[in-house]
Enzyme design. Structure first.
Site, PDB file in Angstrom:
ATOM      1  CE  LYS A 157      -6.314   2.653  -1.250  1.00  0.00           C
ATOM      2  NZ  LYS A 157      -7.172   3.484  -0.289  1.00  0.00           N
ATOM      3  CB  SER A 208       0.681   3.613  -0.910  1.00  0.00           C
ATOM      4  OG  SER A 208      -0.697   3.941  -1.073  1.00  0.00           O
TER       5      SER A 208
END
Lengths: 346, 346, 346, 346
Positions: A157, A208
């Site tokens: 992330k 992400s």
């Protein structure tokens, strides 16, 4: 010796962490044993999806109350990776990764790492790739995994880096992890290749990015000698959104049957299903036109998650699938990956 | 002896009937041989989906030019059943049902019928049920099918009947056809049961309704002695949106293998795949919460089609699936049906 | 001497041209007198908005039937400019521009022109700017307008030129017209300035682009000596989406009062209201954050049309406003323009 | 003597209460002085809008930290009324109502009240109407307002009462407040009239309902002798979504000029603008068809807020308008209300 324990929990809404609160209160999951949380909330999964922040705030508040640590400190050591969008048959849920003491060896291990603070805009470039690769190596060390071939999946992330940079940041995080795993050679894992060289990918990386993220966060899952057994994990590349064969293969490699779906009796052994996918940019799937990328009313990633999620859920026999869009460098172009974690016994 | 011939054709947009024009121009499909068209356009499938009307206008214009008949007259004898919404992996396409002369017997037959003009609001009641049942019987006679057990599928299209009546009209059309097939007993096939007694259903009926429709329109497909062979058709109820087993079963019953998907070499034999589905009103699928019915931004039927369509497409290996929402009385509650037509040889 | 006559007509759906059919049948509008049509259909206004094509097909079919000309030929001489999206209070409608014989001089004139066929991708560049400028000059000649300062508004429609080029094509069309009007100097009206130099604009140009368009199409409206009077037209730049003052000013310049809205008795004199607008790219309007550009569920242009359309409709006292997004080079950045045509007597 | 003080604050996202935190930290707003918060968040405003819960959680956390009270206790005494949906030009913001000590008399007063816990489903009926009327009377007593004619606006928030009851609960809350104000006679303010007798309304009531709400919550604003002056408040019914005249009238009655918008120098005096509106159920506005209620892709209330919000924002010269849909019994059918609070000096 630590053993990784995984709980897949329902949420009634994005602020609902009551299922975890119950497990903590009952002593099943000591709050201090939690190492990471990965979940699927019912927002739109886009820029204006605030269900991720709402869940994170609720989770960290709960853990702060239970551990006495400040919520900010918890957020800086427990990766909380959320994907918005439970289109179609998908069900909002979160997967809690915790550790307990147990005997035995060579089990599934977890490792986490947080990178240094990232300057605004410093994503989607060589620097991010290097930063993320370092964080993956740190997480491997944390897990006690020496050989990258033992890694089943890396979850990354990264900070979104500012307007218009979100997809580049996802790509950069994926490339950095692929570099650390050796799935993309160092001379090709460059900023210039991001979103261009879609043939460069690792089907063991799920990435992400978020506007609220300030540092790269990494979770690695893989086999390590210092961890007690109990869970099996497998990952497969999906060639396209219809790759039913790959989905079955992942479940079988995790020790489950598929006939064509996982038999009802084995379904409780499923601990987590994680997937990435991507609307095919050629505007066709196996030669037929799809309309995901030209729909002004429904975001392409919402279309994608609804479709890929349904294919996987049909095999799992269960809608609790973490499926996330934006799969550049995380599987073949137009495809993606699917990972399954299952308990060896129910 | 007539033989049913089916062509599954792509469209570049909802006004594109060029693929059929080419087949007509080349002599493959004489315009006069066309008996029905069923298709999937890329609108939103809701009240303000005008892609259905646009395609119908384009189709009838083409056929008018080719046959010399007036477009209105053609529309009054050739059922054109369109479902809007190609969410996810679904691909816009239309299936042309035509007849040619051939030898042999006991093949798949088609029959069509149009009911009398319907007074505004006269839907969703006993009168509609009786009307549609009559039309189904007329279509059976048209096909030469004497025994309802030989029917594979009935497709019904009814007038929407005015604001707020659309779903009642779909239910009434389904119930009328279920009555004619003997799948729901006469004493239960009543207006009062519509949308209430969801346990009353036929998994051999696919119904729709439209504001632009003025009369009930019916297409029946089933085996009849007076038709030449060449096509096999099978239908299965789907217990829920994840019923992968039922999907495979339908393909296999139509003579195709599923391992887990239809092998690439056999895919060209697929002539049509038709399905109905419904967001589960209990708000759960196999015990897990789904969010289709509470999403203010994406219509529940768009969610549903994206999910069910993907499961079926993954088995078919192809996104050209006619999947339509609003499945009350057309399969078990929360489920629906899937029908497959395949050529015996490629 | 020709007199421009304008009819603003309702449509029940995007295939409904019955209001015009009635006027033609009654002799009010001879089919051959129609020079252009501008309208607002109820699609989403985006790539997958097929309501524009549906209306155009329906319109040309009607005119073909009435004039005996082929539909293709009519489409090649009558510009039909449609904007999808009737968000909020906006009402689907179309404005028919026709000519009749009358006495008097120096009235509002219309001129139209079609450019040469455009090679795929040949938009958003110097060539398009030159091509559109030429077409505008041809349309001015057609209207008999010698001086660009007499032009009230130029409406341009260009080929979209392929995936991802739509906004560049709109910008190129706008810049080409701005060049012909002298509102942007020739040395600055270059391809390189498109979508970059937003300070270069003409508030007398409204541009659009469509995938179905093959040639640049131009409509000019302005005062010309050879035309009979009866209509007044005014245009104003809007500084931002809230520029109520500019809206009132345009109505007053067209001869109507605003107190604060057009008095009911004067509303029948309104013949057409055309507007362009743009979500402010600074993400703020007068210092306050707006959320149009970050909404994953509603397209930014749909937000914009709903807002700007409401402001104008509130002054007009009527929802029949042609308001279209994508206003680069057609008014100040973050703003746009509003044009009003009113009859001198009701 | 208390003086009502109002701050209108921006939020960067629905979890952002930093602007209030700054005011508290700087001593401008003592945390203990806050009586109510009304705000507009950037969710979709529908069932799956979790931005309201996220903001409330963030706000109560801040106030808990600052006051030492438990967040639950604060939520039980400080009404926090949020409306999701900042369509078009609307800007996310919140209005904080606090009290300070001051001299003078007969100023704008605030009173709040919470009703008893509501049994599930006990909304949209006579009981809710009575309950809310009692709560309004309690809030009037709290404010020291004896005469209902001194009330400018009542804001009501009720439990949604379960699936499908949301609009009935809004209507019941509105009717209860209208009864307490004497704007609807007691013999007509009955459960049976809810959503049916739309001619029964109070243009001084703004109501909402939420699934997370457990008790009726009421805020009243009006003139009372025991409060120090400084603010003026006015409310006007809007006859329809285009009622620009009513909007200007409300601003003028609050002491501001409108020419046609509030002059820039006076805009800082605006403290809050609150509005309710409703898509006209006749499907027409002033005779022209609107498409809000038939759009499958954009929720009707999102259309409505975008339009009505823009009309009001254009007069205010500012997008910080609290506009909320679902206006049954809160203004004329198809219309609603607009309320303005302005400081007497900047």
């Amino acid at each position: 010796m630590p053993r990784l324990v995984i709980h897949r929990l329902p949420m009634a809404h994005p602020g609902d962490v009551s299922a975890l609160a119950t497990l903590i209160a009952g002593g099943t999951v000591p709050a201090a044993s939690i190492r990471a949380v990965i979940g699927k909330t019912e927002g739109n999964g886009g820029l204006n999806d605030f269900t991720r922040g709402y869940f994170t705030q609720s989770l960290m508040q709960l853990l702060a109350r239970e551990t006495g640590e400040a919520a900010e400190d918890l957020a800086a050591r427990i990766p909380c990776v959320l994907s918005g969008g439970t289109e179609g048959v998908l069900s909002p849920h979160y997967v809690v990764f915790a550790v307990e003491e147990a005997a035995g060896e060579a089990g599934l291990a977890i490792g986490t790492a947080f990178g240094p603070p990232v300057a605004p805009g410093d994503v989607g470039n060589d620097a991010q790739i290097a930063r993320v690769a370092d964080a993956v190596r740190a997480a491997m060390a944390d897990a006690g995994i020496a050989d990258a071939s033992d890694i089943a999946l890396v979850q990354v992330k990264s900070p979104a880096g500012g307007p218009g940079l979100l997809l580049r940041s996802v790509a950069g995080g994926a490339m950095g992890a692929a570099l650390a795993l050796g799935d993309v050679p160092a001379e090709e894992a460059r900023g210039a290749a991001l979103l261009e060289r879609l043939d460069l990918f690792s089907p063991r990386v799920s990435a992400s990015a978020g506007v609220e993220v300030e540092r790269d966060e990494v979770v690695v899952l893989g086999k390590a000698p210092g961890w007690a057994p109990g869970l099996r994990m497998a990952v497969r590349a999906m060639a396209d959104a219809l790759d039913l064969r790959a989905v079955q293969s992942a479940f079988r490699a995790a020790g489950l049957e598929t006939d064509p779906d996982v038999p009802e009796a084995q379904r409780p052994r499923i601990r987590a299903v994680l997937a990435k996918g991507e609307p095919d940019r050629t505007l066709r799937i196996r030669g037929q036109r799809h309309t995901m990328l030209g729909d002004t009313d429904i975001d392409a990633q919402r279309h994608l998650r609804g479709a890929v999620g349904a294919v996987i859920a049909a095999v799992a026999g269960d809608g609790r699938i973490f499926v996330s869009g934006g799969a550049a460098h995380q599987g073949p172009p137009g495809g993606g990956l699917v990972a399954v974690i299952a308990a060896e016994v129910a």
